[in-house]
Scaffold this motif. Structure first.
Motif, PDB file in Angstrom:
ATOM      1  N   ASP A 161      10.932 -13.030   3.973  1.00 15.14           N
ATOM      2  CA  ASP A 161      11.090 -11.857   3.101  1.00 15.14           C
ATOM      3  C   ASP A 161      11.728 -10.695   3.852  1.00 15.14           C
ATOM      4  O   ASP A 161      12.646 -10.045   3.351  1.00 15.14           O
ATOM      5  CB  ASP A 161       9.719 -11.421   2.552  1.00 15.14           C
ATOM      6  CG  ASP A 161       9.317 -12.177   1.303  1.00 15.14           C
ATOM      7  OD1 ASP A 161      10.212 -12.645   0.585  1.00 15.14           O
ATOM      8  OD2 ASP A 161       8.107 -12.300   1.050  1.00 15.14           O
ATOM      9  N   ASP A 196       1.806 -17.777   6.461  1.00 13.89           N
ATOM     10  CA  ASP A 196       1.962 -16.395   6.014  1.00 13.89           C
ATOM     11  C   ASP A 196       3.024 -15.684   6.857  1.00 13.89           C
ATOM     12  O   ASP A 196       3.855 -14.935   6.329  1.00 13.89           O
ATOM     13  CB  ASP A 196       0.628 -15.662   6.117  1.00 13.89           C
ATOM     14  CG  ASP A 196       0.741 -14.200   5.713  1.00 13.89           C
ATOM     15  OD1 ASP A 196       1.001 -13.933   4.526  1.00 13.89           O
ATOM     16  OD2 ASP A 196       0.560 -13.319   6.588  1.00 13.89           O
ATOM     17  N   ASP A 213       4.319  -5.838   4.048  1.00 10.19           N
ATOM     18  CA  ASP A 213       3.923  -5.875   2.634  1.00 10.19           C
ATOM     19  C   ASP A 213       3.207  -7.199   2.357  1.00 10.19           C
ATOM     20  O   ASP A 213       3.735  -8.275   2.652  1.00 10.19           O
ATOM     21  CB  ASP A 213       5.159  -5.739   1.750  1.00 10.19           C
ATOM     22  CG  ASP A 213       4.812  -5.479   0.291  1.00 10.19           C
ATOM     23  OD1 ASP A 213       3.714  -5.877  -0.145  1.00 10.19           O
ATOM     24  OD2 ASP A 213       5.640  -4.873  -0.409  1.00 10.19           O
ATOM     25  N   SER A 214       2.016  -7.133   1.785  1.00  3.71           N
ATOM     26  CA  SER A 214       1.219  -8.340   1.537  1.00  3.71           C
ATOM     27  C   SER A 214       1.741  -9.176   0.370  1.00  3.71           C
ATOM     28  O   SER A 214       1.364 -10.337   0.212  1.00  3.71           O
ATOM     29  CB  SER A 214      -0.242  -7.959   1.277  1.00  3.71           C
ATOM     30  OG  SER A 214      -0.342  -7.114   0.143  1.00  3.71           O
ATOM     31  N   ARG A 215       2.617  -8.600  -0.429  1.00  2.82           N
ATOM     32  CA  ARG A 215       3.142  -9.338  -1.585  1.00  2.82           C
ATOM     33  C   ARG A 215       4.187 -10.362  -1.139  1.00  2.82           C
ATOM     34  O   ARG A 215       4.936 -10.130  -0.210  1.00  2.82           O
ATOM     35  CB  ARG A 215       3.760  -8.365  -2.590  1.00  2.82           C
ATOM     36  CG  ARG A 215       2.742  -7.445  -3.252  1.00  2.82           C
ATOM     37  CD  ARG A 215       3.426  -6.373  -4.061  1.00  2.82           C
ATOM     38  NE  ARG A 215       4.205  -5.466  -3.211  1.00  2.82           N
ATOM     39  CZ  ARG A 215       4.872  -4.409  -3.683  1.00  2.82           C
ATOM     40  NH1 ARG A 215       4.875  -4.159  -4.980  1.00  2.82           N
ATOM     41  NH2 ARG A 215       5.555  -3.642  -2.839  1.00  2.82           N
ATOM     42  N   ASP A 244       6.517 -14.110   5.449  1.00  2.00           N
ATOM     43  CA  ASP A 244       6.772 -12.684   5.688  1.00  2.00           C
ATOM     44  C   ASP A 244       8.096 -12.474   6.414  1.00  2.00           C
ATOM     45  O   ASP A 244       8.845 -11.544   6.105  1.00  2.00           O
ATOM     46  CB  ASP A 244       5.633 -12.065   6.504  1.00  2.00           C
ATOM     47  CG  ASP A 244       4.382 -11.819   5.682  1.00  2.00           C
ATOM     48  OD1 ASP A 244       4.476 -11.838   4.447  1.00  2.00           O
ATOM     49  OD2 ASP A 244       3.312 -11.608   6.285  1.00  2.00           O
ATOM     50  N   GLY A 280       7.565 -12.216  -1.703  1.00  2.00           N
ATOM     51  CA  GLY A 280       8.832 -12.035  -2.389  1.00  2.00           C
ATOM     52  C   GLY A 280       9.545 -13.355  -2.636  1.00  2.00           C
ATOM     53  O   GLY A 280       9.069 -14.430  -2.262  1.00  2.00           O
TER      54      GLY A 280
END
Length: 251
Positions: A92, A85, A109-111, A89, A113
């Motif tokens: 991104d 993760d 941001d948890s989304r 991150d 990209g």
């Protein structure tokens, strides 16, 4: 530090860095979490040993490629994809951000990209290919050493740089380690290397360190320090670089 306090700190490290089932409340204290980074490489030794054992069992019944895949899946399950993760991150944030605040905002941001998705896919593919290419007899030792040394590299980022946020996943850890604590971190991160052929182990360590230095320069230049995601990204990149280094050929 008393033996009971050291044990509690180690359990705190396992609670934070892994998803191993640990009963009770041991290791939940703020003191244990603050010093948990001291046991980051040792947690890697334990994770690597579990995955190595699983690989050896699976290799008795399945092809090597499938046994490697199972070991990789076990690593992700045992860590809750915490470091993967962080890697996605960082990809991104640094791929889509143009200044420090924007990079930090994107990383929070948890989304997932496009930069993160591509980087994560390439990382997992690189890890799989390198592990499959490593000689079967040495692969269990490579897993243990790779998990330990890559976490030593991530710890090096933490103790040599400032934290870039006022809060976040990496904030609870103390980067003010004593000489004895630093020696313990280095020892637990380096010791598994001696189970591998010395030339391959040396090239693996050098390549992992170069990967870490490249990321450290990137972090320093763009956000002035590190975050929890940066530590996870460093661990992931250094681990794959370590396995690639083991594959270097010597005449």
């Amino acid at each position: 530090m008393a033996l009971s306090s050291r044990f509690e700190t180690f359990i705190g490290a396992l609670r934070f860095f892994t998803r191993l089932p640990i009963p009770g409340q041991l290791g939940y204290s703020s003191v244990a979490l603050e010093k948990a980074i001291v046991y980051f490489p040792l947690a890697g030794v334990l994770l690597g040993a579990i995955c190595a054992a699983l690989f050896m069992v699976c290799a008795l019944f399945w092809p090597k490629s499938l046994a490697v895949l199972v070991a990789m899946a076990a690593t992700i399950r045992l860590t809750g994809a915490l470091h993967e993760d962080g890697w996605s991150d960082v990809a991104d944030g640094f791929g889509g951000g143009w200044d420090k605040q924007r990079i930090l905002d994107i990383m929070r941001d948890s989304r997932l990209g496009s930069f993160g998705a591509v980087a994560l896919t390439m990382l997992l593919l690189a890890r799989y290919v390198t592990l499959v290419e490593i000689e079967t007899a040495w692969l269990p030792f490579a897993l243990i050493a790779g998990h330990a040394f890559s976490r030593l590299c991530a710890t090096g980022i933490m103790v040599s740089m400032e934290y870039a946020r006022t809060d976040g996943k990496g904030k609870p850890f103390s980067n003010h380690l004593s000489i004895g604590e630093l020696a313990f971190v280095v020892l637990t991160g380096v010791a598994p290397l001696f189970c591998l052929p010395w030339r391959q182990a040396a090239s693996a360590a050098v390549l992992a360190l170069l990967a870490t230095l490249w990321l450290a320069r990137l972090f320093k230049r763009n956000i002035g320090g590190y975050t929890g995601d940066c530590l996870g990204a460093t661990q992931q990149f250094a681990e794959v670089a370590f396995y690639a280094g083991l594959l270097c050929r010597f005449s």
